[in-house]
Structure formats: C-alpha cells, structure tokens
Design a protein around this motif. Structure first.
Motif, PDB file in Angstrom:
ATOM      1  N   ALA A  33      -9.064   2.168   2.414  1.00 43.79           N
ATOM      2  CA  ALA A  33     -10.320   1.767   1.792  1.00 43.79           C
ATOM      3  C   ALA A  33     -10.121   1.440   0.315  1.00 43.79           C
ATOM      4  O   ALA A  33     -10.758   0.530  -0.233  1.00 43.79           O
ATOM      5  CB  ALA A  33     -11.358   2.868   1.972  1.00 43.79           C
TER       6      ALA A  33
ATOM      7  N   TRP B  51      -8.774  -7.644  -1.649  1.00 46.15           N
ATOM      8  CA  TRP B  51      -8.803  -8.783  -0.729  1.00 46.15           C
ATOM      9  C   TRP B  51     -10.087  -9.584  -0.827  1.00 46.15           C
ATOM     10  O   TRP B  51     -10.279 -10.548  -0.077  1.00 46.15           O
ATOM     11  CB  TRP B  51      -8.589  -8.281   0.704  1.00 46.15           C
ATOM     12  CG  TRP B  51      -7.200  -7.772   0.917  1.00 46.15           C
ATOM     13  CD1 TRP B  51      -6.740  -6.514   0.685  1.00 46.15           C
ATOM     14  CD2 TRP B  51      -6.076  -8.525   1.380  1.00 46.15           C
ATOM     15  NE1 TRP B  51      -5.399  -6.422   0.978  1.00 46.15           N
ATOM     16  CE2 TRP B  51      -4.961  -7.642   1.416  1.00 46.15           C
ATOM     17  CE3 TRP B  51      -5.892  -9.847   1.785  1.00 46.15           C
ATOM     18  CZ2 TRP B  51      -3.694  -8.048   1.825  1.00 46.15           C
ATOM     19  CZ3 TRP B  51      -4.644 -10.254   2.203  1.00 46.15           C
ATOM     20  CH2 TRP B  51      -3.556  -9.368   2.217  1.00 46.15           C
ATOM     21  N   ASP B  52     -10.978  -9.199  -1.744  1.00 49.54           N
ATOM     22  CA  ASP B  52     -12.215  -9.956  -1.912  1.00 49.54           C
ATOM     23  C   ASP B  52     -11.910 -11.392  -2.309  1.00 49.54           C
ATOM     24  O   ASP B  52     -11.129 -11.639  -3.243  1.00 49.54           O
ATOM     25  CB  ASP B  52     -13.100  -9.304  -2.980  1.00 49.54           C
ATOM     26  CG  ASP B  52     -13.719  -7.998  -2.513  1.00 49.54           C
ATOM     27  OD1 ASP B  52     -13.730  -7.755  -1.295  1.00 49.54           O
ATOM     28  OD2 ASP B  52     -14.193  -7.229  -3.377  1.00 49.54           O
TER      29      ASP B  52
ATOM     30  N   THR C 134     -11.064  -0.442   7.425  1.00 54.52           N
ATOM     31  CA  THR C 134     -10.532   0.453   6.395  1.00 54.52           C
ATOM     32  C   THR C 134     -10.455   1.883   6.903  1.00 54.52           C
ATOM     33  O   THR C 134     -11.141   2.277   7.847  1.00 54.52           O
ATOM     34  CB  THR C 134     -11.407   0.409   5.130  1.00 54.52           C
ATOM     35  OG1 THR C 134     -12.729   0.848   5.449  1.00 54.52           O
ATOM     36  CG2 THR C 134     -11.467  -1.005   4.570  1.00 54.52           C
TER      37      THR C 134
ATOM     38  N   GLU D 134      -9.918 -13.268   4.038  1.00 49.36           N
ATOM     39  CA  GLU D 134     -11.346 -13.000   4.203  1.00 49.36           C
ATOM     40  C   GLU D 134     -12.092 -14.273   4.569  1.00 49.36           C
ATOM     41  O   GLU D 134     -12.926 -14.285   5.485  1.00 49.36           O
ATOM     42  CB  GLU D 134     -11.903 -12.403   2.913  1.00 49.36           C
ATOM     43  CG  GLU D 134     -13.339 -11.929   3.012  1.00 49.36           C
ATOM     44  CD  GLU D 134     -13.809 -11.300   1.715  1.00 49.36           C
ATOM     45  OE1 GLU D 134     -14.063 -10.077   1.697  1.00 49.36           O
ATOM     46  OE2 GLU D 134     -13.916 -12.033   0.706  1.00 49.36           O
TER      47      GLU D 134
ATOM     48  N   PHE E  44     -11.589  -6.867   8.534  1.00 50.16           N
ATOM     49  CA  PHE E  44     -10.955  -5.771   7.823  1.00 50.16           C
ATOM     50  C   PHE E  44     -11.481  -4.436   8.346  1.00 50.16           C
ATOM     51  O   PHE E  44     -12.695  -4.237   8.450  1.00 50.16           O
ATOM     52  CB  PHE E  44     -11.224  -5.879   6.318  1.00 50.16           C
ATOM     53  CG  PHE E  44     -10.513  -7.028   5.656  1.00 50.16           C
ATOM     54  CD1 PHE E  44      -9.268  -6.858   5.090  1.00 50.16           C
ATOM     55  CD2 PHE E  44     -11.098  -8.289   5.619  1.00 50.16           C
ATOM     56  CE1 PHE E  44      -8.609  -7.911   4.488  1.00 50.16           C
ATOM     57  CE2 PHE E  44     -10.446  -9.358   5.020  1.00 50.16           C
ATOM     58  CZ  PHE E  44      -9.200  -9.158   4.457  1.00 50.16           C
TER      59      PHE E  44
ATOM     60  N   SER F 238       0.823  -1.214   0.000  1.00 50.71           N
ATOM     61  CA  SER F 238       0.000   0.000   0.000  1.00 50.71           C
ATOM     62  C   SER F 238       0.853   1.259   0.000  1.00 50.71           C
ATOM     63  O   SER F 238       0.406   2.323   0.405  1.00 50.71           O
ATOM     64  CB  SER F 238      -0.941   0.008   1.212  1.00 50.71           C
ATOM     65  OG  SER F 238      -0.215  -0.136   2.417  1.00 50.71           O
TER      66      SER F 238
ATOM     67  N   GLU G 188      -7.802  -0.087  -1.043  1.00 49.54           N
ATOM     68  CA  GLU G 188      -7.184  -1.398  -1.243  1.00 49.54           C
ATOM     69  C   GLU G 188      -8.106  -2.555  -0.866  1.00 49.54           C
ATOM     70  O   GLU G 188      -7.780  -3.718  -1.129  1.00 49.54           O
ATOM     71  CB  GLU G 188      -5.900  -1.506  -0.392  1.00 49.54           C
ATOM     72  CG  GLU G 188      -4.836  -0.477  -0.688  1.00 49.54           C
ATOM     73  CD  GLU G 188      -4.103  -0.712  -1.993  1.00 49.54           C
ATOM     74  OE1 GLU G 188      -4.372  -1.741  -2.647  1.00 49.54           O
ATOM     75  OE2 GLU G 188      -3.271   0.134  -2.366  1.00 49.54           O
ATOM     76  N   ARG G 189      -9.251  -2.255  -0.263  1.00 52.68           N
ATOM     77  CA  ARG G 189     -10.082  -3.336   0.280  1.00 52.68           C
ATOM     78  C   ARG G 189     -10.545  -4.317  -0.800  1.00 52.68           C
ATOM     79  O   ARG G 189     -10.585  -5.540  -0.565  1.00 52.68           O
ATOM     80  CB  ARG G 189     -11.302  -2.740   1.007  1.00 52.68           C
ATOM     81  CG  ARG G 189     -12.287  -3.782   1.547  1.00 52.68           C
ATOM     82  CD  ARG G 189     -11.629  -4.669   2.571  1.00 52.68           C
ATOM     83  NE  ARG G 189     -12.560  -5.679   3.089  1.00 52.68           N
ATOM     84  CZ  ARG G 189     -12.756  -6.878   2.548  1.00 52.68           C
ATOM     85  NH1 ARG G 189     -12.082  -7.211   1.439  1.00 52.68           N
ATOM     86  NH2 ARG G 189     -13.597  -7.724   3.086  1.00 52.68           N
TER      87      ARG G 189
ATOM     88  N   THR H 134      -0.923  -0.482   5.825  1.00 56.30           N
ATOM     89  CA  THR H 134      -1.636  -1.758   5.833  1.00 56.30           C
ATOM     90  C   THR H 134      -0.932  -2.619   6.865  1.00 56.30           C
ATOM     91  O   THR H 134       0.296  -2.742   6.830  1.00 56.30           O
ATOM     92  CB  THR H 134      -1.595  -2.450   4.467  1.00 56.30           C
ATOM     93  OG1 THR H 134      -2.400  -1.722   3.531  1.00 56.30           O
ATOM     94  CG2 THR H 134      -2.132  -3.875   4.563  1.00 56.30           C
TER      95      THR H 134
END
Length: 379
Positions: free
Chosen positions: A68, A74-75, A88, A80, A86, A45, A70-71, A50
C-alpha cells in the motif's frame, strides 16, 4: 488512451500470446527491466512483494499486487492508464495468498521473470505447492529483443553520447595516472555527455588488459601501455550504451605484438559487422569474428563470446555466441566485441553496438576503431 498506455496494452497482449503458445497460464513480472518494458516504469519494493500478473487468456485483466505504501508512486502511470488493476497489501498481511486468490484456483503453470528473487518464488510455491513455476525470461525476451523504432532512436542517442566520451579520452588517459583516477574522470564525463549514470567503467592498462572484466585499480599507467577502455550506462530513458576501444599511451616501448593484434581485432570486428543481415544466425556472427582470429593463430586467446543483446539491460537477448542458431531479424540490437587477451602482457577489445537493418548492420557507434596513440597533454 495515451500512446504510453496503448503501448503497455499492446505489449501485455503480445506477452499473453507467447505465454499461451508455451502453455503457461500466467506470467509473473517483478520490478526490473522487464516490468519497465511492459508497463513503462519500475519501482522496487525491496523485500516487500510487488508483482505484475498477466493471465495468458485475459491480458486485459492483468493485476499488480504491491505494498500500500508504494501505490502512490503509480498514480498517472501508463500501467494505471492502461487499466491494470492494483491490489495493495499492508505489512503483516500475506501478499502471496492474496495474489493467488486473485488468480483463481485453476492456476497450473506460472512463468516468473528472471528478476524475481528466490525468496518470493519460494513463498509463492509454498503457498500453493501444486503450482508449476517456469522461467519467463525467454518469453519476455521474445518481445524485447526486437527493438521498436523509438527504442532504436534511444540506442542511437546513447551511442552518440558514448562516442563523445571516447573522443575525449585524451583529456584523462596518460602515463603517471592510476586506472582509478582515469576511471573517475570518465564516469563524470559519461554523465556530462548525457548518461543517467556510469554503469561500468573498465580501465585496464598493460597486463590488466588481459582480464576482460578487469576492475580499475591503483595501478599507475605507464608510457607505452595498451589500455582497454570499456564504458557504458543508461540514458534517461533507460537504454544502455556499451563501447570499448583499446588505446596506446605514447612514449615508452610498446609490446612488439600490440599493433599487430590491434589490427587483427579490428579486422575481426569489421568482418562480424559485415556478416550481420536478416536471416543470418547469431552464431554465424560469432564465427565471422572468430575465424579471423583463429586463422592468425590467436584463437585460444579469444576467450569470450562475440556479443550480447542490449537495450534496457546491458546484457540481454540475443547472445552472439556459438550454439545460438536463432536467425537475426530487423530490429535486433547487440554488441560486436571480439578480443584477444594475452596473459601477463596485454589485451585488445573493440566493441560497437549494431542494430539489424533490412540490408545489414546499422552502427550505433561511430568513434574511430583504428589504433589511437594518446599523446601527453600539454599543461
């Protein structure tokens, strides 16, 4: 739960156990190989914070704070799926205060991994001056240095890839070419043979070989030159190769000591490989190689340690060096790379990766360690 998520959960729990034993309240892990090991991926990041926080008394409550923006990256990740929470933050907000707020007021000692920039450690300390920061490298190293079966498979695969490059060395190494030209061809071949990228390509000809970490230059390789070729890089899964051979370019008049020194280093390298077994200390492997070279009168020219651990990083625990009394255990992976470096003349290094097996060393490299004279190619 997926296999990757289960692995993440298990590794976080093991890390928490080592942290509790060390009287650490939380382990803080920044983007880099430690984060990749623990949660299956790592997304940098840049200057934004991070950080994965793993409480030693509640690893299942691990939290990751990240920008936020970068969230989305990670999906669907193992992190997860493993239930890591998480948190943010937006540009203009204070992520350090937010993280410390998540961790509570009773936080005493925090261990930070080796890849956390000083900027972030400094700001965490400034946000809570009473927080005691300690290095976490040893704690995480305790987990990473013992390779799991799938990790050994990755090391074997990338070891075979680097062997294929060494077996092709005659395609590029010849008199009249510069070190840089040869290095560029080798770098391309590393990718062709299965590496994600060429992490390093050392081509050290003639007197340049006496510098263990010589960078390829515009020196023109001459007939009769010894040439140290030390190459490696990660495979798509992130596991690294690292292998060195020292070649002789055909023609010319080689240094009269070269063949003798090459055979000496080969003997020292084989002696160190033979000394590998569970229970032997890391320093005893260094000693096995060093004694061969010292007894031949070249001890002062063996100016490096004998090896280093390897995995998601090219250099990691355990280090094969005098003073490291750690007993070797099955699954530990490291290089064995003795060398002799004669200033102004030449150098010789031979390097293989080994994994400690139940009965001894398991070689990850199989390309020839005998002296190979590279003949001119036929145009």
């Amino acid at each position: 739960m997926s296999t990757a998520a289960a692995t993440t959960t298990e590794r976080l729990r093991r890390l928490a156990g080592t942290a509790r034993d060390a009287d650490v309240d939380v382990v803080l892990v920044a983007p880099g190989p430690d984060l990749a090991y623990l949660v299956g991926r790592s997304v940098a990041s840049h200057e934004r914070l991070t950080l994965l926080a793993v409480p030693s008394d509640a690893p299942d409550d691990a939290v990751m704070i990240l920008p936020a923006l970068e969230r989305g990256g990670w999906d669907g990740s193992p992190a997860e799926a493993a239930g890591i929470r998480f948190v943010t933050w937006l540009d203009g907000e204070d992520p350090y205060a937010a993280l410390l707020g998540e961790l509570g007021d009773d936080l005493g000692a925090a261990a930070v991994d080796d890849h956390l920039p000083f900027l972030h450690a400094f700001r965490l300390q400034s946000a809570r001056p009473e927080l005691r920061l300690r290095p976490a490298g040893e704690l995480i190293g305790e987990l990473r240095m013992r390779k799991e079966p799938h990790e050994i498979e990755e090391l074997a695969s990338v070891g075979a890839a680097i062997d294929r490059v060494h077996r092709r060395i005659g395609e590029w190494l010849r008199a009249g070419r510069t070190e840089n030209e040869v290095a560029a061809d080798i770098a391309a071949a590393l990718v062709e043979e299965g590496h994600r990228t060429a992490d390093f390509v050392i081509v050290a000809s003639g007197p340049n070989g006496a510098s263990p970490h010589h960078e390829a230059s515009d020196r023109v390789i001459e007939a009769g030159d010894p040439v140290v070729v030390d190459i490696g890089g990660p495979n798509p899964a992130g596991y690294n190769s690292d292998s060195t051979r020292t070649y002789l370019v055909a023609g010319g008049v080689p240094d009269p000591e070269f063949a003798l020194v090459h055979e000496l280093v080969r003997t020292a390298q084989r002696a160190a490989v033979a000394a590998v077994r569970p229970g032997a200390t890391a320093e005893s492997i260094d000693r096995a190689a060093r004694e061969v070279i010292e007894q031949a009168g070249y001890g002062e020219f063996f100016i490096t340690r004998t090896g280093h651990g390897i995995g998601l990083e090219v250099h990691e625990h355990p280090y094969i060096v005098a003073g490291n009394t750690r007993p070797l255990e099955p699954g530990m992976a490291f290089s064995i790379e003795p060398g002799v470096y004669l200033p102004g003349r030449f150098g010789v290094r031979i390097e293989d990766i080994v994994v400690v097996g139940d009965e001894g060393a398991v070689l990850m490299n199989t390309s020839a360690v005998d002296l190979i004279t590279v003949q001119p190619s036929v145009e």
